[in-house]
Design a protein around this motif. Structure first.
Motif: not given
Length: 289
Positions: A86-107
């Motif tokens: 759900f958090r990954i989906i929320f990131d995708m839906c509201v972020s104006e900039k793309s978030i890399s899978s590497s950054k999300q993996a770390e987070e």
């Protein structure tokens, strides 16, 4: 029928308050799947149920089949917790900039490959999104992308943008072509552009050579040219900024993601709920496909 809870908003603090654990997520998916209190057993068609064993699952009172909220959806047997999904989906839906899978993996403390595989499933769900035909004034532009062997001659992204009466860009769509062929251009126009639209192309392109049943003119308007250039520049910065090296076979998924969010930019509060709904409609991803 009991109305389901619909999450609205783009605030991370509000999101974290609404979804604190997996059970909150299961409850939300159950509301989407069964639209409140409705239930039809997939095995026997019975409409009566009782509480199942898994969180918010429903058990048929006739055949005793247990069905979880995630069964038959992309969320079934994912390799991350439902809350992380759900958090990954929320990131995708509201972020104006793309978030890399590497950054999300770390987070989120998850392997990068696991995040990437889940995001790929997310993109597959976007093939179910509603397509609205572009009408009135439509700008067409394109750009080449580099393939596996640094060859860009057979990979081209075709973009169509609708210009509203106030001069602003309305909805837009992009399609990856492996060549500028009449068949592929016809498919793109037929899927996204009304036949009575007035289509403008750049002067160095000759799309009327490939397609004849549209009103096509050369775009010589400075304002419209600037709009096309700016739009493509923003798309390319998003596409190749955070993600960088995207293989051609995955670019369409990223284009679908970008335009899903772009076309809903004036109603961002509802994007998360709409996207979760699309994921509930899509069947589990199979590597054999």
């Amino acid at each position: 029928m009991k109305p389901r809870n619909i999450y609205k908003g783009i605030s991370l603090a509000r999101f974290n308050k609404s979804f604190q654990n997996d059970e909150d997520c299961y409850k939300y998916l159950a509301g989407i799947k069964w639209k409140g209190d409705s239930f039809v057993c997939k095995r026997c068609g019975n409409t009566h149920y009782c509480k199942g064993q898994l969180p918010f699952a429903r058990r048929c009172t006739r055949c005793k089949h247990d069905e979880s909220p995630t069964a038959g959806t992309i969320f079934n047997k994912i390799r991350i917790s439902l809350l992380t999904a759900f958090r990954i989906i929320f990131d995708m839906c509201v972020s104006e900039k793309s978030i890399s899978s590497s950054k999300q993996a770390e987070e989120y403390g998850v392997r990068q490959k696991t995040i990437w595989e889940f995001k790929r499933k997310m993109q597959l769900a976007l093939y179910n999104q509603d397509i609205n035909f572009l009408n009135g004034t439509v700008l067409i532009t394109d750009f080449y992308v580099v393939g596996r062997n640094n060859d860009q001659s057979e990979n081209i992204v075709l973009v169509a943008m609708e210009v509203l009466n106030n001069g602003e860009i309305g909805k837009a769509y992009g399609l990856l072509l492996n060549c500028l062929s009449s068949e592929q251009i016809h498919r793109f126009f037929g899927q996204h552009i009304k036949a009575d639209a007035k289509v403008y192309i750049s002067k160095d392109r000759n799309y009327e050579h490939y397609i004849s049943n549209y009103h096509i003119e050369t775009n010589e308007n400075t304002a419209k040219l600037t709009q096309s250039i700016t739009h493509v520049s923003n798309l390319k910065n998003w596409l190749f900024g955070a993600h960088r090296h995207i293989l051609p076979e995955y670019i369409q998924g990223y284009l679908n993601e970008y335009y899903f969010r772009f076309n809903r930019r004036n109603n961002r509060a509802m994007v998360f709920d709409e996207f979760i709904g699309l994921m509930m409609l899509h069947q589990p991803y199979s590597k054999s496909k």
